[in-house]
Every structure is written in C-alpha cells, then in structure tokens.
Design a protein around this motif. Structure first.
Motif, PDB file in Angstrom:
ATOM      1  N   SER A  42       0.821  -1.216   0.000  1.00 45.75           N
ATOM      2  CA  SER A  42       0.000   0.000   0.000  1.00 45.75           C
ATOM      3  C   SER A  42       0.853   1.263   0.000  1.00 45.75           C
ATOM      4  O   SER A  42       0.371   2.339  -0.360  1.00 45.75           O
ATOM      5  CB  SER A  42      -0.919   0.012   1.226  1.00 45.75           C
ATOM      6  OG  SER A  42      -0.173   0.160   2.420  1.00 45.75           O
ATOM      7  N   THR A  45       2.726   2.158  -4.534  1.00 45.04           N
ATOM      8  CA  THR A  45       1.685   1.798  -5.510  1.00 45.04           C
ATOM      9  C   THR A  45       2.205   1.755  -6.940  1.00 45.04           C
ATOM     10  O   THR A  45       1.615   1.087  -7.789  1.00 45.04           O
ATOM     11  CB  THR A  45       0.535   2.807  -5.430  1.00 45.04           C
ATOM     12  OG1 THR A  45       1.062   4.143  -5.597  1.00 45.04           O
ATOM     13  CG2 THR A  45      -0.156   2.738  -4.071  1.00 45.04           C
ATOM     14  N   TRP A  48       3.092  -1.838  -8.097  1.00 43.30           N
ATOM     15  CA  TRP A  48       2.160  -2.925  -7.781  1.00 43.30           C
ATOM     16  C   TRP A  48       2.063  -4.006  -8.860  1.00 43.30           C
ATOM     17  O   TRP A  48       2.071  -5.190  -8.553  1.00 43.30           O
ATOM     18  CB  TRP A  48       0.777  -2.359  -7.499  1.00 43.30           C
ATOM     19  CG  TRP A  48      -0.154  -3.412  -6.982  1.00 43.30           C
ATOM     20  CD1 TRP A  48      -0.353  -3.755  -5.684  1.00 43.30           C
ATOM     21  CD2 TRP A  48      -0.994  -4.278  -7.746  1.00 43.30           C
ATOM     22  NE1 TRP A  48      -1.266  -4.784  -5.592  1.00 43.30           N
ATOM     23  CE2 TRP A  48      -1.670  -5.119  -6.837  1.00 43.30           C
ATOM     24  CE3 TRP A  48      -1.232  -4.425  -9.112  1.00 43.30           C
ATOM     25  CZ2 TRP A  48      -2.578  -6.092  -7.253  1.00 43.30           C
ATOM     26  CZ3 TRP A  48      -2.131  -5.390  -9.527  1.00 43.30           C
ATOM     27  CH2 TRP A  48      -2.796  -6.205  -8.601  1.00 43.30           C
ATOM     28  N   ASP A 117       6.358   7.800  -3.943  1.00 44.53           N
ATOM     29  CA  ASP A 117       5.294   6.986  -3.342  1.00 44.53           C
ATOM     30  C   ASP A 117       5.319   7.057  -1.824  1.00 44.53           C
ATOM     31  O   ASP A 117       4.270   7.192  -1.172  1.00 44.53           O
ATOM     32  CB  ASP A 117       5.439   5.521  -3.783  1.00 44.53           C
ATOM     33  CG  ASP A 117       4.968   5.307  -5.208  1.00 44.53           C
ATOM     34  OD1 ASP A 117       4.397   6.248  -5.791  1.00 44.53           O
ATOM     35  OD2 ASP A 117       5.182   4.213  -5.749  1.00 44.53           O
TER      36      ASP A 117
END
Length: 232
Positions: A42, A45, A48, A117
C-alpha cells in the motif's frame, strides 16, 4: 523398442512434468507467503503490477497449469495435449526470460519511484485521523518498526506529529523520548532491490528447469512418434 524401454521413457516423461509442476506449486506457495508477510504494497503503488509477490503467484499458477497439461498428456499418451504443452511451455519460457530482464533492470531504477510513493503515503498518514486510512498507517508503522527508521528521509518528515512506531524505546510515553533518526527510504529500497534480484534469480532458475524438461521431453516424444508407440 521393447516394452520395458517404452515404460521407462513414459515414466521419465511423467516424472519430468511432475517436477515442473512441483516447481510451479512451490513458486505459488512462496509468493503467497511473501504476500502475507510483506505488508508494504500500500505504500509503494507504482510498482504494484510487478510487485515480487504478485509476480511469483501469477507466474507459478501459469507454470502449474501448463505442467499439469504435460503430465496429463504423458499419462494419457495424448499427442494433442503434449503438443499444446510444448507450445505453451515455449511461450512461457520467453515470457519468463523477459520478466527476469525486467526485474534486473528495475532493481536499479527503484529509487526514482520509491521516494515519491513513500512521501505521498507519509502525507496521507500525517493528515489522517486515528480512524482514517488504517492500511497505510499500519503498513508505515510496520516498516518503521521493522527497519528501525523514521519518516522517508528522517524524523523531520513528520513535522512534529511523530508516530509511536518511531520510538527507540518502549513505552513511548516517557517525557524525553528518542526516535530513530535514519529515514526509511534507503532501507526499504535496499530491501525491495534484494527481493527483485531474488525473484529474478528464482525466475531464471525456473526457466532453466523448464528448458531442461523441454529439451529432454521433445526428443523422447519424437522417438515415440517415430516408432508409432502410443501418443495418438
């Protein structure tokens, strides 16, 4: 070709396909283990789609299905199944080789993605209420506690609103408290870089095992076909 030799070659084919299937199942299990124990998705991202755990699960699942097709084709002596297996395995080998190259390249480019991020995740955490974004709060706390770091570049990133996970000593309620001074950016990027390299090495190993299986099973299959022994 006598009957015992035919049975021996057939057993070898089934065994090789089973080992290939077992390799895929192990990769899926390892990917699931990483997904359950690595709670950092989380916070980062951008990566991912090629997060190591996700990649392992997807790749392992495809390998398991393809190798099961080969094993079933060997047991049933089905030519169509085995030809499909050879074709799919060849395509899978090319994909795995490309994936390994991507992982090796991205392991050097992680820094440029991570800082943005992590700073976004920190701002969300800092501006959220205690009942706000629980996932990011818990993941950031887990990172700071595990890597013994605070913030992205250092404790000053929190601008005075320092979470308990930054405390060096427990409990964190004493009047004069010390915090981890080192930021989490460098430690987390090093951790991800190692995971990317390990995943790339795992993909290369799986590629080698499958390539050996392919090199052995194709001549055996051709020999069966040439002598007209099964595999109709």
């Amino acid at each position: 070709m006598n009957h015992s030799c035919v049975n021996c070659l057939k057993t070898m084919l089934i065994t090789l396909h089973f080992l290939c299937w077992l390799c895929g199942a192990f990769v899926v299990a390892f990917g699931e283990y990483q997904m359950m124990n690595s709670r950092f998705a989380s916070l980062v991202t951008t990566f991912w789609p090629i997060y190591p755990a996700n990649t392992l699960v997807v790749t392992g699942t495809i390998v398991t299905c393809v190798c099961y097709l080969g094993m079933l084709g060997s047991m049933k002596e089905n030519r169509c199944m085995l030809i499909s297996f050879f074709f799919l395995l060849f395509i899978l080998l090319l994909v795995e080789l490309a994936m390994a190259c991507v992982f090796f390249v991205y392991s050097r480019e992680i820094d440029s993605y991570f800082e943005k991020d992590l700073m976004q995740s920190l701002e969300i955490y800092r501006q959220s209420s205690p009942e706000g974004n629980k996932t990011i709060q818990e993941d950031f706390d887990a990172v700071q506690h595990l890597f013994r770091c605070c913030g992205v570049h250092g404790v000053s990133d929190w601008k005075g609103n320092i979470p308990i996970s930054c405390c060096v000593k427990d409990p964190c309620s004493i009047p004069i408290q010390t915090y981890w001074q080192e930021g989490c950016l460098l430690k987390l990027t090093d951790w991800f870089a190692r995971n990317y390299l390990n995943t790339a090495a795992g993909v290369v190993t799986m590629f080698i095992i499958q390539f050996i299986c392919l090199c052995i099973t194709i001549p055996v299959f051709c020999r069966f076909s040439r002598h007209g022994l099964g595999y109709q």
